[in-house]
Every structure is written in structure tokens, then in C-alpha cells.
Motif scaffolding. Sequence first.
Motif, PDB file in Angstrom:
ATOM      1  N   SER A 119       0.744  -1.215  -0.077  1.00  0.00           N
ATOM      2  CA  SER A 119       0.047  -0.148  -0.121  1.00  0.00           C
ATOM      3  C   SER A 119       0.964   1.175   0.137  1.00  0.00           C
ATOM      4  N   LEU A 120       1.982   1.326   0.666  1.00  0.00           N
ATOM      5  CA  LEU A 120       2.976   2.335   0.653  1.00  0.00           C
ATOM      6  C   LEU A 120       3.624   2.510  -0.725  1.00  0.00           C
ATOM      7  N   ARG A 121       3.974   1.595  -1.275  1.00  0.00           N
ATOM      8  CA  ARG A 121       4.408   1.411  -2.595  1.00  0.00           C
ATOM      9  C   ARG A 121       3.331   2.261  -3.754  1.00  0.00           C
ATOM     10  N   SER A 122       2.126   1.988  -3.514  1.00  0.00           N
ATOM     11  CA  SER A 122       1.214   2.591  -4.324  1.00  0.00           C
ATOM     12  C   SER A 122       0.773   3.942  -3.997  1.00  0.00           C
ATOM     13  N   ALA A 127       0.210   8.585  -5.448  1.00  0.00           N
ATOM     14  CA  ALA A 127      -0.317   9.807  -4.759  1.00  0.00           C
ATOM     15  C   ALA A 127       1.092  10.485  -3.922  1.00  0.00           C
ATOM     16  N   PRO A 128       2.073  10.632  -4.723  1.00  0.00           N
ATOM     17  CA  PRO A 128       3.476  11.255  -4.087  1.00  0.00           C
ATOM     18  C   PRO A 128       3.200  12.708  -3.641  1.00  0.00           C
ATOM     19  N   LEU A 198      -3.901   1.728  -4.146  1.00  0.00           N
ATOM     20  CA  LEU A 198      -4.172   2.775  -5.319  1.00  0.00           C
ATOM     21  C   LEU A 198      -4.152   2.046  -6.221  1.00  0.00           C
ATOM     22  N   GLY A 199      -4.717   2.087  -7.414  1.00  0.00           N
ATOM     23  CA  GLY A 199      -4.531   1.457  -8.669  1.00  0.00           C
ATOM     24  C   GLY A 199      -4.087   2.306  -9.810  1.00  0.00           C
ATOM     25  N   SER A 200      -4.447   3.724  -9.691  1.00  0.00           N
ATOM     26  CA  SER A 200      -3.879   4.479 -10.700  1.00  0.00           C
ATOM     27  C   SER A 200      -3.779   5.742 -10.101  1.00  0.00           C
ATOM     28  N   ALA A 201      -3.608   6.986 -10.778  1.00  0.00           N
ATOM     29  CA  ALA A 201      -3.133   8.492 -10.254  1.00  0.00           C
ATOM     30  C   ALA A 201      -4.299   8.862  -9.414  1.00  0.00           C
ATOM     31  N   VAL A 202      -3.791   9.352  -8.451  1.00  0.00           N
ATOM     32  CA  VAL A 202      -5.050   9.980  -7.276  1.00  0.00           C
ATOM     33  C   VAL A 202      -4.656  11.384  -7.036  1.00  0.00           C
ATOM     34  N   TRP A 203      -5.692  12.406  -6.910  1.00  0.00           N
ATOM     35  CA  TRP A 203      -5.332  13.651  -6.556  1.00  0.00           C
ATOM     36  C   TRP A 203      -6.262  14.181  -5.520  1.00  0.00           C
ATOM     37  N   PRO A 204      -5.877  15.380  -5.208  1.00  0.00           N
ATOM     38  CA  PRO A 204      -6.791  15.887  -3.774  1.00  0.00           C
ATOM     39  C   PRO A 204      -8.225  16.104  -4.577  1.00  0.00           C
ATOM     40  N   GLU A 205      -8.228  16.519  -5.841  1.00  0.00           N
ATOM     41  CA  GLU A 205      -9.722  16.774  -6.225  1.00  0.00           C
ATOM     42  C   GLU A 205     -10.624  15.615  -6.274  1.00  0.00           C
ATOM     43  N   ASP A 206     -10.083  14.354  -6.309  1.00  0.00           N
ATOM     44  CA  ASP A 206     -10.802  12.733  -5.898  1.00  0.00           C
ATOM     45  C   ASP A 206     -11.588  13.053  -4.752  1.00  0.00           C
ATOM     46  N   PHE A 207     -11.231  13.689  -3.832  1.00  0.00           N
ATOM     47  CA  PHE A 207     -11.741  14.079  -2.530  1.00  0.00           C
ATOM     48  C   PHE A 207     -12.437  15.124  -2.199  1.00  0.00           C
ATOM     49  N   ILE A 208     -11.971  16.235  -2.693  1.00  0.00           N
ATOM     50  CA  ILE A 208     -12.452  17.564  -2.148  1.00  0.00           C
ATOM     51  C   ILE A 208     -12.140  18.430  -3.375  1.00  0.00           C
ATOM     52  N   THR A 209     -13.290  19.323  -3.595  1.00  0.00           N
ATOM     53  CA  THR A 209     -12.928  20.408  -4.411  1.00  0.00           C
ATOM     54  C   THR A 209     -13.658  21.852  -3.788  1.00  0.00           C
ATOM     55  N   TRP A 210     -13.035  22.805  -4.185  1.00  0.00           N
ATOM     56  CA  TRP A 210     -13.267  24.176  -3.743  1.00  0.00           C
ATOM     57  C   TRP A 210     -14.774  24.607  -3.962  1.00  0.00           C
ATOM     58  N   ALA A 211     -15.282  24.011  -5.205  1.00  0.00           N
ATOM     59  CA  ALA A 211     -16.555  24.415  -5.747  1.00  0.00           C
ATOM     60  C   ALA A 211     -17.619  23.596  -4.931  1.00  0.00           C
ATOM     61  N   TYR A 660       0.303  -8.532  -5.755  1.00  0.00           N
ATOM     62  CA  TYR A 660       0.796  -7.323  -5.380  1.00  0.00           C
ATOM     63  C   TYR A 660       2.241  -6.967  -6.043  1.00  0.00           C
ATOM     64  N   ARG A 661       3.004  -8.078  -6.252  1.00  0.00           N
ATOM     65  CA  ARG A 661       4.341  -7.591  -6.747  1.00  0.00           C
ATOM     66  C   ARG A 661       4.352  -7.180  -8.256  1.00  0.00           C
ATOM     67  N   SER A 662       3.479  -7.572  -8.765  1.00  0.00           N
ATOM     68  CA  SER A 662       3.109  -7.458 -10.306  1.00  0.00           C
ATOM     69  C   SER A 662       2.750  -5.943 -10.464  1.00  0.00           C
ATOM     70  N   LEU A 663       1.821  -5.641  -9.559  1.00  0.00           N
ATOM     71  CA  LEU A 663       1.486  -4.022  -9.591  1.00  0.00           C
ATOM     72  C   LEU A 663       2.284  -2.851  -9.031  1.00  0.00           C
ATOM     73  N   TYR A 664       3.031  -3.385  -7.928  1.00  0.00           N
ATOM     74  CA  TYR A 664       3.827  -2.627  -7.340  1.00  0.00           C
ATOM     75  C   TYR A 664       5.271  -3.146  -7.025  1.00  0.00           C
ATOM     76  N   PRO A 665       6.242  -3.390  -8.132  1.00  0.00           N
ATOM     77  CA  PRO A 665       7.444  -3.920  -8.160  1.00  0.00           C
ATOM     78  C   PRO A 665       8.694  -3.164  -7.456  1.00  0.00           C
ATOM     79  N   LEU A 666       8.460  -2.018  -7.620  1.00  0.00           N
ATOM     80  CA  LEU A 666       9.656  -1.041  -7.221  1.00  0.00           C
ATOM     81  C   LEU A 666       9.562  -1.000  -5.657  1.00  0.00           C
ATOM     82  N   ARG A 667      10.584  -0.928  -4.803  1.00  0.00           N
ATOM     83  CA  ARG A 667      10.762  -0.672  -3.411  1.00  0.00           C
ATOM     84  C   ARG A 667      10.638   0.824  -3.109  1.00  0.00           C
TER      85      ARG A 667
END
Length: 731
Positions: A119-122, A127-128, A198-211, A660-667
Motif C-alpha cells: 500500500s505504501l508502494r502504491s 499519490a506522491p 491505489l491502482g491509478s493516479a489519485v489527486w486531492p480533487e478526487d476527495f474535495i474541491t473548492w466548488a 501485489y508484486r506485479s502491480l507494485y514491483p519497485l521498493r
Amino acid sequence: MSAWKLVQRRCYDFLSHRYSLLVVLVALTCIFVGVIHFGEVWIAWSKEKYKAVFHSFNDNILGISFQRQLCQHVPIDVVYTWVNGSDPQFLDNLKKYVPVTSSNSAPSRFSDKDELKYSLRSLEMFAPWVRKVYIVTNGQIPSWLDMDNPRVSLITHDDIFVNKSHLPTFSSPAIESHIHRIPGLSNKFLYFNDDVMLGSAVWPEDFITWASGQKVYLAWWIPDCSEACPWAWVQDGACDPTCNTTLCEFDGGDCNAEFMELADKDINEFDDDYASFFQESQIETYQAERLLDTIRQKRRLDLQTSINESDSMIIRSLLSHYSLVNNSQEQLFKSRGKHKLDAVLDPNSNANRDQDIHRSRHSSSSNFLNAQSSIHNSFKFLVNDDIINLVRGNNSSLRNGKVESTEHQKKKIRNLNVYAESLLYVNKIFNKAFGLKHRKVPAHMPHLLDRMIISEMQDRFPGEFDKTSSHRVRHSEDMQFAFSYFHFLLSEKRSVSMEEIFDALDTDKSRTWSDREIRTLLTRIYPLPLDYALVVEFERAIINCSQHIKSSDDQIHPPAGERYLDSTLPVVTRNLILNCEGIISKVQPKFGRLEKYSHKIVEAGKNEIFEMLTSNVTTTVRLLDGIRRDPKKFICLNDDMDPLRRSENEVIRALLNDFYRSLYPLRSSFELPPQYRNRFSHRQDLLEWRNNHTMARNVMLMLVVLLLILTIQLSFRHRIRRCCSLRTLPA
């Protein structure tokens, strides 16, 4: 000219000395160092003052700038809850504080399959931009975690629990109710379970927006308040007997409950006899429950009013309609339960008085639904919660062929897991606080939470959350954290004063209401198309108030064109509206209470994957391959494996690790190199080692300093003695 010549002469004199060049060099060096130091101080001050420009967008776990990707930077941390269920110390505490018979204390519930590492790898992949990671444990340290990483902190339960007597705890709702107390945690933070990826790119706008504010992902409806009463029946304007329970809020207030004085002895005998009959005959659960419910209702009615032959025919038809018993079961029923059933169905002496009325109402009833409907339309009565739920058989409760009259058998709780029961518990509390409502459960995914809202929620329900914190394991009376938080956010209202309402509708900021603004107000109060009579009534209320209320706003001069040509309205000022009860009574109900927290409800299922892993290898392979093919933003794989099928479970764990290793192989940067492992598995041991290490280092430094002092003293003792001796002149 003389002054300049004097300066030159002084410079020549200075340079003529032996060490003048050395002094000049030292001075230039000091000036250079001072300039550099001043520049560093100025840059540090600038970074602090202009943090949004220099530092905000690269304050994350990777330390790189995301200024082009992030619309705004709000520091967001991540909180994980994690436990290693195979730790011997944890298992000893579990046996010590939790009964072995508790289904929530099974070691399989706490098994660790390295989900946190992946999960930390994802998180680092998708979501860096998050600022820091906090891992909440009972003191355990993952063997692979890099404790020297400044972007990760290990938090124990002792650090966040207010009441230390609630520890140790093995309940996730109890831990979740305290995570907002983590020191240094950002105001808004993401809460992860360790099995959420996480399976793809996630940004703060996926959780909250100003509008639109907070995005609330809702997945599925909470369980029905009763197996015989769906939520659609509750508060539908008609009293449904099967919904007339405390858990169903007495059909949402549709039933006018009347408490009847029943003989406890008769009711208990009736319950014991028919409960044992249903257990021993092993009747199909749902049908048996409905039959038992109807029979008990009739039994209670028998104490209040008459039951005639037509009612007896209705109940007798239930057995033939559902074919609930076979020949052997029917013999058992006749031998053991016939005398009780006849006692219920036989009409009493007053049956002739109401026989015609009951026949007219029940003559066409030949099946269960019509029977229930006729009973419902004829009488209003209280149905005890014990009636709705059928007794679930238990070998330990059977003695000599008879059901024990225990508290558990009296409650007859439905066959729901603890999680579902706690949802119903929270829903009941929220129904009382915010009104009856059919609520959905938040999706299994990371949740963006606000510390301030959590504090306000717990201040609103302090007793309930303190009870949740005190539970050692999951309990049916837990305040489920995500469900409680999001429905508190959705339901909480704030009061709006008439001043705010007036200013909001005064769109041209003229401090008066024009005819156009009043027209806009009327469209928001009354249904469209507007009735002319309602418009005239509203304007007449304003005119009447203007005649009786003396205006103190003489300084207000409304702009030209505020009134229509045929308008008869006076100048509608704030003082006039605030003192006009007729207008306040029309406006306040509509605008007086607004949502306190802005939000947007999103139907879950499009970006989330939530699956239960079973011990079936074929099903698991198909499931994991489907996720590989189309990974969603949020992936949650829950453990539902059979602990008795150990060989299959080992294969499932190997397949899951490969997935898990196939989706997140990098340490990730949170992990130690593969050849290293943490020396200690508990933070307490690590802290003791660090304290001992610090103490040994300090002792060593003291010995080195002492040795150095002794060496200097022995080497230069003669010179020291000569310098310290006093010279005296001869007399």
C-alpha cells in the motif's frame, strides 16, 4: 585633499607592518563569510514568509515539486492502522483480555500479508503529493520499515488514547475514534486501512474541491431494521406490524403503539414452546419467522380483543401455504405444539360480539400477505422486538429437549455480523438526532477526514464514542467511524439568522429589497408557477408591517428603478424585515437552516474495487486477473478465507503476494534495503535500546574527556606548576 592624503598615509603605515597582509586576508574572509551567512538567513526568512512560493509544492514524500499538477496546495497527511496478528506478544494479550469464545478475537482477523508494504508502494506511485505518513500500531514495528525516514512516523495507541484504561484494545472502531489526536497531523488527512491500495493516479480533487466541497462516496444501503421489514416500509404513512419495533423506530412513527399488560408467565411459556418447536423442526428461517411473528401477534391480540373462527382459518392456512413442515415435522408439531396453537386460535367468549366485523374484513384472506394486511388494518398493537427475530438454534442452549430461558434467547438477535449490527446502532442514534432517514454505507476506500469535524462529532455524541473506545474488540454498539463521520457531515445543519438571509437576497447590496429580489425570494419559497394570490399576500404582509413599524433607516436611499411602475411596496429595509413576524414566519422555515459542511454525494462503484478473498483458488485467480486487467483507483481485498482450509490458504497468500508484486514491483522509500531487517519488533524495545545506547555514549564521552584531562595534566604538570607558582622578591 589633505584628508585623502591622510588616509593614504595611514594605509601605507598599516601595510608597512609585518602582519598587515595577514590581517587584510582575515578581514576579507570574515566579510565573505558574513555575506554568505546573511544570504542564508535571508533565504530562510524568505522561505518561511513566502512558503507558498518556495516550499509548499515540494513538501511531500518524494520532495519534488508538483506545482504544475496541483491546483492548490493544502498539506494532507496519510494515516494507516496496522497490526501484526502473528506476533507472540499480541497473541498473549489477545488471550488475556478477550474471551476465546468471541468470534471477533479469531487470529485470522489480524493476519498480516504485507499489505501495508504494498500500500505504501502504491501511495508513492500514485499519490506522491502527500506530506507525511503516520502508522498507528499497538507498538509493533514492521520488520521492513525504515524508521530513519523523516516522512514516516510510528504512532502507538498510548500516544492517542485519552483514557489509558481502555488499552490494550483490539477493536478497529476504538482505534479509529482517536486517530485525529495524532501530534503534528495535518488538519485534513487521508485514512487508509492497510489492505487498501491505489491502482491509478489519485489527486486531492478526487476527495474535495473548492466548488462542491467534500466528495462522499456511498456504496450500499444499510441492512433492514428487521428481516420482515424493509426500510421502504418505514414511515410510509401506514402502520406495518412487522415494522412496529424499537429498531425500526415503531415504523418511523406510523404506528400508534399501545403497551398492553401481558402476563409474563403466559408469554414466556408461549415463547419457549414455539421457539423449541421451530428449532427442532428446522423450519426455513424466513418463513418460520413470519409465521412465528403472526402467531405471536395473534396471541397478544387475544389478550385485548376477540379472535373468531375466520382469524383461526387465516393462521391455519399459513402452514399449508408455505409447506413449512413435512410429515414427520407435522407429527412433532401436533404432539408438542397443538395444545398451544389451539389455545391461541380458539375464540373466546366474546367472539360472537365482533364476529361479523372480523368476517367482513377477513373473508377474502387466504394467504399470508392478505392475512398480515388484514391484521394490520384491523388493529394497532405493540410488537415486541423479540417477536421479529427468530431464535437461532444453539446446542449449548438445549437441555433435555427444551430451550433455555436465557437472556440471549430472549433477545433473539438476527444472524447479522457485528459490522452490520453496529451500522444499525449508529443509524438508530442518527435517526434520533437528525431525523429518520434511509442511509448508505461509505465505500471501502481511502477517506479524506477533517480533524475539526471529527472533534465536533465526538462532542455531539461523547457517551457513544467513549463506549466505542472502551470496547476491547469490535462490538455491535460501536460508532462505525466512516459511517458516523460522513453521515454527520451530511446531516449537520447550521442556523442562519435573518440578517444573513436578508444580505444574501440583497444581490445589488443596496441595503433594501427591490421588487426583483422579492420575486426571486418568492420563487424559492413557493412552488412554480407562482400563484398570484400568494404574491399579493406576501406584499400585503410587507405593507402591514411598514405601517406599524417605524423605520430607523432614514439614511438609506434606494437606487432608482427598484420598484416596478405599478408597485405599491414601501422601501423594504433590513430593519423592516427583522421586525416583521409575518415575513419571518414565511422565510425562516425555508432558509433558516442550511448545510453546515459543503459536500457532494458520489455513487460508488465506478472507481472502487472491493472484493472478498475466499479459499477457492479458481475464484481467486479469476478475481485477481480481472483486477490486473482493469485496475481502478481504489482497490480493497478483504480476507474471508476459511481458517480450516490451510493448504488452500497458503496458495491464496502466494497468489496475492504475486499479484501485489506485479502491480507494485519497485521498493518504496519507506522500506529498508532487502538485505536488512529491523532489529526490534516493538517500539518499546527500540526506545529502551536507544536510551541505553545514549547512556553508554554519554559515559564514553565522559571517560574520554577525563582521560584527555589526565593526559594534559601529566604532560604539562611542570609548566603548569611553574605558571601557578608565585615569584617573591628578596627582602
